[in-house]
Design a protein around this motif. Structure first.
Motif, mmCIF file in Angstrom:
data_model
loop_
_atom_site.group_PDB
_atom_site.id
_atom_site.type_symbol
_atom_site.label_atom_id
_atom_site.label_comp_id
_atom_site.label_asym_id
_atom_site.label_seq_id
_atom_site.Cartn_x
_atom_site.Cartn_y
_atom_site.Cartn_z
ATOM 1 N N ASP A 102 1.058 -1.811 -0.147
ATOM 2 C CA ASP A 102 0.188 0.400 -0.396
ATOM 3 C C ASP A 102 0.822 1.370 -0.176
ATOM 4 O OD1 ASP A 102 -2.179 -1.918 0.147
ATOM 5 O OD2 ASP A 102 -2.760 -1.618 2.247
ATOM 6 N N GLU A 103 2.054 1.063 0.541
ATOM 7 C CA GLU A 103 2.826 2.087 0.518
ATOM 8 C C GLU A 103 3.339 2.440 -0.599
ATOM 9 O OE1 GLU A 103 5.968 1.383 3.105
ATOM 10 O OE2 GLU A 103 4.727 1.461 5.082
ATOM 11 N N ARG A 104 4.041 1.507 -1.228
ATOM 12 C CA ARG A 104 4.390 1.562 -2.540
ATOM 13 C C ARG A 104 3.230 2.272 -3.913
ATOM 14 N NH1 ARG A 104 7.827 1.313 0.481
ATOM 15 N NH2 ARG A 104 10.091 0.302 0.655
ATOM 16 N N ALA A 105 2.352 1.732 -3.690
ATOM 17 C CA ALA A 105 0.743 2.475 -4.614
ATOM 18 C C ALA A 105 1.000 3.796 -4.052
ATOM 19 C CB ALA A 105 0.308 1.165 -4.060
ATOM 20 N N ALA A 106 0.873 3.533 -3.227
ATOM 21 C CA ALA A 106 0.650 5.518 -2.605
ATOM 22 C C ALA A 106 2.057 6.245 -3.298
ATOM 23 C CB ALA A 106 0.713 5.714 -1.285
ATOM 24 N N LYS A 107 2.881 5.574 -3.196
ATOM 25 C CA LYS A 107 4.194 6.377 -3.469
ATOM 26 C C LYS A 107 4.067 6.918 -5.035
ATOM 27 C CE LYS A 107 9.015 7.341 -3.696
ATOM 28 N NZ LYS A 107 8.808 7.381 -5.007
ATOM 29 N N GLN A 117 -1.030 3.843 -13.724
ATOM 30 C CA GLN A 117 -1.122 2.771 -13.721
ATOM 31 C C GLN A 117 -0.299 1.421 -13.236
ATOM 32 O OE1 GLN A 117 0.246 2.526 -18.319
ATOM 33 N NE2 GLN A 117 -0.246 -0.011 -17.913
ATOM 34 N N ALA A 118 1.148 2.304 -12.648
ATOM 35 C CA ALA A 118 1.780 1.528 -12.109
ATOM 36 C C ALA A 118 1.390 1.521 -10.695
ATOM 37 C CB ALA A 118 3.173 2.116 -11.654
ATOM 38 N N ALA A 119 0.206 2.549 -10.111
ATOM 39 C CA ALA A 119 -0.278 2.331 -8.662
ATOM 40 C C ALA A 119 -1.321 1.495 -8.811
ATOM 41 C CB ALA A 119 -1.165 3.254 -8.416
ATOM 42 N N ARG A 120 -2.241 0.739 -10.133
ATOM 43 C CA ARG A 120 -3.055 0.218 -10.432
ATOM 44 C C ARG A 120 -2.598 -0.772 -9.864
ATOM 45 N NH1 ARG A 120 -5.489 4.703 -13.285
ATOM 46 N NH2 ARG A 120 -4.770 3.311 -15.241
ATOM 47 N N ALA A 121 -1.563 -1.280 -10.758
ATOM 48 C CA ALA A 121 -1.140 -2.867 -11.021
ATOM 49 C C ALA A 121 -0.528 -3.002 -8.956
ATOM 50 C CB ALA A 121 0.236 -2.191 -11.748
#
Length: 306
Positions: A27-32, A40-44
């Motif tokens: 979740d931290e990496r997606a938020a960043k 797109q990267a956040a969704r993946a």
């Protein structure tokens, strides 16, 4: 910017973590990624699934034992080639090697996971073995396993054993004879082909029916076992989620208790300060009264106006 490369880098990081840390870091990496404008990267990244205990142990094996993994993949390729060519002798040798290697690697994966603080039950160890069998039998499964990013255990193809149903029949070399060929024997008088008896036909029918029933029952049992393994994986996922939720609740309750204690202390301190203000106000009023009285007396003394 290469979005796939960014997601791959995050996936490599996440699937190297113990399952309990996976969700938080993901979740931290997606938020960043969202903050950096990489929707797109956040969704993946947000779609990456937390690994089960068996998948974590399998990933750890791939990451920590690359030489053994490479040899294992070569064994799988050799088994599949022998299976396609129906080389019975080679299949028998490779099948024995397969069982030895799978057992050894499963023990190694279990040891590595336990060194990371992840207990491995017998059912989890069985899933690790099934994953290894799947990697031997299926090249796609081998590719998934060797990536070190499994989210769930793999299931080997139904019926794969590393051996053909029957050993291939090899042609015998022709025997060279030096003596004269034997004289042809007179052909026997053709006889009528005996017809199978009704009892034999009934036996064959019963045998065929029993064979079909056994195949259907075996397929049904295999399907139910696969459903059981999937249900067990789901149960373990929910158990892990519940444990994490319990830990979060315990932490919030601890913080709430601390906040309530702080509130009680603040109220007590406020009451004490209010009391001091009240006492100080009374003392100031008394002092003012005394000062005014002293001023009045001074004014009344003879010569005060001179």
């Amino acid at each position: 910017m290469d979005v796939d490369a960014d997601v791959d880098a995050v996936a490599d990081e996440l699937y190297g973590l113990v399952p309990a840390r996976f969700t938080e870091v993901r979740d931290e990496r997606a938020a960043k990624a969202r903050k950096d404008g990489q929707a797109q990267a956040a969704r993946a990244i947000a779609g990456l699934r937390r690994p089960t205990r068996a998948a974590f142990a399998s990933n750890l094996l791939v990451r920590r034992r690359p030489k053994e993994v490479a040899a294992f993949l070569e064994l799988g390729a050799a088994l599949r080639r022998a299976h396609r060519s129906l080389d019975g002798t080679q299949l028998k040798d490779l099948s024995h090697q397969r069982h030895v290697v799978v057992a050894a690697l499963a023990r190694t994966a279990r040891q590595l996971a336990e060194e990371e603080g992840q207990a491995v039950s017998e059912s989890v160890a069985h899933e690790v073995e099934q994953t290894l069998h799947a990697a031997l039998a299926d090249p796609d499964a081998a590719e998934q396993w060797s990536s070190g990013r499994l989210a769930t255990a793999l299931t080997p193809p139904v019926g794969f054993t590393g051996l053909p149903a029957t050993a291939p029949v090899r042609p015998q070399p022709a025997v060279t004879r030096t003596e004269a060929p034997p004289k042809p024997k007179p052909k026997p008088t053709p006889k009528s082909t005996p017809q199978p008896s009704r009892a034999a036909e009934q036996r064959r029918a019963r045998h065929e029916q029993a064979r079909r029933k056994a195949e259907e029952t075996g397929a049904e049992a295999t399907a139910r076992e696969a459903e059981l393994r999937e249900a067990e994986r789901g149960q373990r996922d929910h158990e892990q989620a519940l444990a994490e939720a319990d830990a979060r609740v315990a932490e919030l309750e601890r913080q709430l208790r601390g906040a309530r204690t702080g509130r009680t202390e603040a109220r007590r301190a406020l009451a004490e300060a209010t009391g001091r203000v009240r006492d100080a106000a009374r003392a100031a009023g008394a002092a003012r009264h005394n000062a005014d009285a002293a001023a009045d007396r001074l004014a009344e003394l003879p010569g005060a106006q001179e």
